[in-house]
Scaffold this motif. Structure first.
Motif, PDB file in Angstrom:
ATOM      1  N   TRP A 101       0.838  -1.289  -0.020  1.00  0.00           N
ATOM      2  CA  TRP A 101       0.051  -0.005  -0.240  1.00  0.00           C
ATOM      3  C   TRP A 101       0.945   1.296   0.015  1.00  0.00           C
ATOM      4  O   TRP A 101       0.560   2.216  -0.533  1.00  0.00           O
ATOM      5  N   ILE A 102       2.010   1.195   0.855  1.00  0.00           N
ATOM      6  CA  ILE A 102       2.940   2.305   0.683  1.00  0.00           C
ATOM      7  C   ILE A 102       3.436   2.456  -0.753  1.00  0.00           C
ATOM      8  O   ILE A 102       3.469   3.751  -1.443  1.00  0.00           O
ATOM      9  N   TYR A 103       3.821   1.380  -1.592  1.00  0.00           N
ATOM     10  CA  TYR A 103       4.255   1.643  -2.989  1.00  0.00           C
ATOM     11  C   TYR A 103       2.968   1.991  -3.947  1.00  0.00           C
ATOM     12  O   TYR A 103       3.369   2.998  -4.748  1.00  0.00           O
ATOM     13  N   LEU A 104       1.938   1.578  -3.764  1.00  0.00           N
ATOM     14  CA  LEU A 104       0.905   2.095  -4.402  1.00  0.00           C
ATOM     15  C   LEU A 104       0.586   3.705  -4.096  1.00  0.00           C
ATOM     16  O   LEU A 104       0.184   4.436  -5.070  1.00  0.00           O
ATOM     17  N   THR A 105       0.476   4.171  -2.757  1.00  0.00           N
ATOM     18  CA  THR A 105       0.410   5.639  -2.670  1.00  0.00           C
ATOM     19  C   THR A 105       1.500   6.391  -3.110  1.00  0.00           C
ATOM     20  O   THR A 105       1.218   7.486  -3.803  1.00  0.00           O
ATOM     21  N   MET A 106       2.722   5.705  -3.275  1.00  0.00           N
ATOM     22  CA  MET A 106       3.831   6.474  -3.791  1.00  0.00           C
ATOM     23  C   MET A 106       3.440   6.871  -5.605  1.00  0.00           C
ATOM     24  O   MET A 106       3.928   7.771  -6.163  1.00  0.00           O
ATOM     25  N   VAL A 107       3.045   5.554  -6.222  1.00  0.00           N
ATOM     26  CA  VAL A 107       2.741   5.418  -7.594  1.00  0.00           C
ATOM     27  C   VAL A 107       1.540   6.617  -7.545  1.00  0.00           C
ATOM     28  O   VAL A 107       1.885   7.762  -8.593  1.00  0.00           O
ATOM     29  N   ALA A 108       0.765   6.701  -6.918  1.00  0.00           N
ATOM     30  CA  ALA A 108      -0.529   7.531  -6.857  1.00  0.00           C
ATOM     31  C   ALA A 108       0.142   9.017  -6.944  1.00  0.00           C
ATOM     32  O   ALA A 108      -0.403   9.959  -7.680  1.00  0.00           O
ATOM     33  N   VAL A 109       0.950   9.384  -6.099  1.00  0.00           N
ATOM     34  CA  VAL A 109       1.323  10.765  -5.828  1.00  0.00           C
ATOM     35  C   VAL A 109       2.478  11.194  -6.919  1.00  0.00           C
ATOM     36  O   VAL A 109       2.432  12.322  -7.415  1.00  0.00           O
ATOM     37  N   SER A 140      10.605  -1.225   6.536  1.00  0.00           N
ATOM     38  CA  SER A 140       9.517  -1.946   6.636  1.00  0.00           C
ATOM     39  C   SER A 140       9.882  -3.516   6.870  1.00  0.00           C
ATOM     40  O   SER A 140       9.096  -4.277   7.000  1.00  0.00           O
ATOM     41  N   SER A 141      11.275  -3.694   7.076  1.00  0.00           N
ATOM     42  CA  SER A 141      11.709  -4.983   7.343  1.00  0.00           C
ATOM     43  C   SER A 141      12.739  -4.887   8.329  1.00  0.00           C
ATOM     44  O   SER A 141      13.695  -4.224   8.267  1.00  0.00           O
ATOM     45  N   PRO A 142      12.924  -5.922   9.372  1.00  0.00           N
ATOM     46  CA  PRO A 142      14.073  -6.014  10.381  1.00  0.00           C
ATOM     47  C   PRO A 142      15.308  -6.480   9.692  1.00  0.00           C
ATOM     48  O   PRO A 142      16.498  -6.340   9.971  1.00  0.00           O
ATOM     49  N   ALA A 156      -3.230   5.197   1.083  1.00  0.00           N
ATOM     50  CA  ALA A 156      -2.676   5.661   2.112  1.00  0.00           C
ATOM     51  C   ALA A 156      -3.272   5.078   3.581  1.00  0.00           C
ATOM     52  O   ALA A 156      -2.852   4.747   4.348  1.00  0.00           O
ATOM     53  N   LEU A 157      -4.630   5.141   3.374  1.00  0.00           N
ATOM     54  CA  LEU A 157      -5.304   4.574   4.425  1.00  0.00           C
ATOM     55  C   LEU A 157      -5.388   3.117   4.711  1.00  0.00           C
ATOM     56  O   LEU A 157      -5.286   2.751   5.852  1.00  0.00           O
ATOM     57  N   ALA A 158      -5.336   2.430   3.716  1.00  0.00           N
ATOM     58  CA  ALA A 158      -4.961   0.969   3.677  1.00  0.00           C
ATOM     59  C   ALA A 158      -3.583   0.471   4.222  1.00  0.00           C
ATOM     60  O   ALA A 158      -3.494  -0.087   5.208  1.00  0.00           O
ATOM     61  N   ALA A 159      -2.749   1.656   3.890  1.00  0.00           N
ATOM     62  CA  ALA A 159      -1.174   1.310   4.585  1.00  0.00           C
ATOM     63  C   ALA A 159      -1.333   1.538   5.969  1.00  0.00           C
ATOM     64  O   ALA A 159      -0.706   0.808   6.858  1.00  0.00           O
ATOM     65  N   ALA A 172      -2.865  -1.204   7.729  1.00  0.00           N
ATOM     66  CA  ALA A 172      -2.063  -2.431   7.852  1.00  0.00           C
ATOM     67  C   ALA A 172      -0.780  -2.337   8.871  1.00  0.00           C
ATOM     68  O   ALA A 172      -0.508  -3.238   9.593  1.00  0.00           O
ATOM     69  N   ALA A 173      -0.271  -0.856   8.699  1.00  0.00           N
ATOM     70  CA  ALA A 173       0.694  -1.071   9.971  1.00  0.00           C
ATOM     71  C   ALA A 173       0.129  -0.966  11.321  1.00  0.00           C
ATOM     72  O   ALA A 173       0.714  -1.447  12.303  1.00  0.00           O
ATOM     73  N   ALA A 174      -1.038  -0.307  11.442  1.00  0.00           N
ATOM     74  CA  ALA A 174      -1.451  -0.620  12.918  1.00  0.00           C
ATOM     75  C   ALA A 174      -1.879  -1.889  13.313  1.00  0.00           C
ATOM     76  O   ALA A 174      -1.488  -2.250  14.413  1.00  0.00           O
ATOM     77  N   ARG A 175      -2.217  -2.786  12.454  1.00  0.00           N
ATOM     78  CA  ARG A 175      -2.656  -4.252  12.766  1.00  0.00           C
ATOM     79  C   ARG A 175      -0.936  -4.712  12.929  1.00  0.00           C
ATOM     80  O   ARG A 175      -0.908  -5.645  14.021  1.00  0.00           O
ATOM     81  N   THR A 176      -0.123  -4.543  12.178  1.00  0.00           N
ATOM     82  CA  THR A 176       1.267  -4.956  12.396  1.00  0.00           C
ATOM     83  C   THR A 176       1.841  -4.645  13.703  1.00  0.00           C
ATOM     84  O   THR A 176       2.494  -5.452  14.509  1.00  0.00           O
TER      85      THR A 176
END
Length: 475
Positions: free
Chosen positions: A273-281, A392-394, A454-457, A460-464
């Motif tokens: 979702w972060i990547y998709l937000t970047m594409v849109a903007v 995004s990843s450890p 962005a809302l979906a991201a 998803a981040a809140a769930r993680t």
């Protein structure tokens, strides 16, 4: 519990004695790519008067974009094989060789070869600009570093047309490429010193041949769509490119060797979702390609003045990044990631609503303000979207692969944005007012999809985060 300060390290921390060199290299590589993109568009109409090849004019952009996308996907493997120093020297070397070929080209066919080599080097420089941030800067500085790298597109918007326009008007158009070659060699010369403290890293793997082939086909279809006869043919080209991108994503989900990190396709990960937000903007900035034309046809401006009106969105982007990149509090950062596409949508919508024929000075100033608002939306979100990808990843190797993919995502979005903009403008012809409104409302609709992403991201981040909290409490 102590609160997180709103502002961490400042811009000056990018220019300390031990970071100045790497900052120049990262920012300079992206600036050279951006300047080359704009300077060539200004020069080619003059160049074809000497070397011919008018029918292949559009391919000068096509081969550059396709080569850039392909090489940007190889950044992780390049870093693993050659490290930051060797990778950057390869990028600057290819870019300078391609630029020299363009400088001495006696024909359009050889100039296209030069543009392809330029693109190979430029794609590496774009991808490295984000990938090396992850290694060269602490987490608190990554948003500012990403903001500085992306702000170089604003530099390209001003310097590229000015450099190309001056030499095209004076006659010796080849000198513009020569100046670009000198700049490339100058920045490349400091790489061994600037990056000497960085070790070999990256994602060692085989070359993702199938993914590269699909991306290359999609980029070619997008570029060709921009020059097809308007109407059904143009739309068919864009649809075909979208289908190829869908095939690319399907392959990436299942393949053993990929361009995007595995985390992109993990169900609960916010990365997709972060990547998709970047594409849109990133698609939203495509507005700049046509604003100078509308400023001339609707506002009656001279070409030079119209060009500066066209740079209004980049100016808003750059200024907003200066303000937003220092935010550190998680709540503030989350709001900026969401506010970016919202502000972009509002700015594009206002620009469309204020378009009129025979615009006077006051209306032109309103256009500039609206476009600056649109650009500010990109600047508010982009540094923090980039930082979110890097965090995004450890796993350091996976995080760096994700960071390297930012350049690929941006290049793909730029290519699709140009083609979609061409389709929207063509739909409005022969009326420039209708074309302007179709373009701006269409890009606003895409930016609105960025709000949803962005809302979906965020969710998803809140769930993680919620899933990690019990584990941290138990430990």
């Amino acid at each position: 519990m102590s609160s997180v300060p709103e502002s961490g390290p400042g811009w000056g921390d990018l220019l300390t004695r031990d970071r100045l060199g790497v900052t120049i290299v990262l920012a300079g590589g992206t600036a050279l790519y951006a300047i080359s993109s704009y300077v060539t568009a200004s020069l080619l109409p003059t160049a074809i008067g000497e070397i011919g090849g008018a029918r292949y004019l559009a391919w000068a952009t096509t081969v550059f974009v396709v080569a850039s996308i392909v090489s940007s996907t190889l950044v992780g493997a390049m870093l693993a094989a050659r490290g930051p120093v060797g990778s950057y020297l390869t990028g600057f070397g290819l870019f300078s060789i391609g630029t020299v070929i363009c400088t001495v080209s006696p024909s359009m066919s050889l100039l296209l070869v030069g543009r392809a080599v330029q693109g190979l080097g430029g794609g590496l420089l774009m991808g490295l600009g984000y990938a090396v941030i992850h290694q060269a800067y602490p987490a608190a500085l990554r948003a500012r570093a990403a903001a500085l790298v992306s702000a170089m597109w604003g530099v390209g918007t001003f310097v590229g047309p000015a450099l190309g326009g001056v030499f095209a008007q004076l006659g010796p158009w080849r000198l513009a490429f020569a100046c670009l070659a000198v700049l490339t060699v100058s920045v490349g010369a400091i790489v061994p010193i600037a990056l000497r403290g960085t070790g070999r890293s990256g994602h060692a793997q085989r070359i993702p041949a199938v993914s590269l082939t699909l991306l290359m086909a999609a980029a070619a279809l997008v570029s060709v769509a921009g020059v097809l006869p308007r109407g059904g043919w143009t739309a068919a080209g864009v649809v075909a490119a979208l289908l190829v991108v869908a095939g690319f994503l399907t392959w990436e989900r299942r393949a053993a060797v990929t361009v995007l990190p595995r985390l992109t396709f993990v169900k609960r990960s916010p990365l997709r979702w972060i990547y998709l937000t970047m594409v849109a903007v990133a698609i939203g900035i495509s507005l700049e390609n046509f604003v100078p034309l509308f400023a001339q046809e609707l506002g009656g401006l001279a070409p030079l003045a119209a060009g500066f009106v066209g740079a209004a969105a980049s100016l808003g982007w750059t200024l907003a990044q200066v303000v937003s990149a220092g935010a550190q509090r998680p709540g503030t950062v989350d709001r900026l990631r969401l506010a970016g596409p919202v502000v972009l949508t509002v700015g594009l919508t206002l620009t469309a609503l204020t378009q009129i024929r025979h615009a006077g000075l006051s209306t032109l100033l309103v256009w500039v303000l609206c476009m600056m608002i649109a650009g500010a939306g990109i600047g508010l979100a982009w540094p923090h979207l980039s930082a979110a990808v890097m965090a995004s990843s450890p796993d350091p190797a996976e995080a760096q692969q994700a960071a390297a993919a930012i350049g690929t995502v941006q290049l793909i979005a730029t290519a699709f944005g140009a083609a979609i903009s061409g389709v929207l403008v063509n739909l409005g012809e022969p009326s420039p007012l209708r074309s302007a409104r179709f373009l701006e409302f269409g890009l606003a609709a895409i930016a609105a999809l960025g709000v949803a992403a962005a809302l979906a991201a965020h969710r998803a981040a809140a769930r993680t985060s919620a899933q990690r909290q019990p584990a941290l409490t138990q430990s």
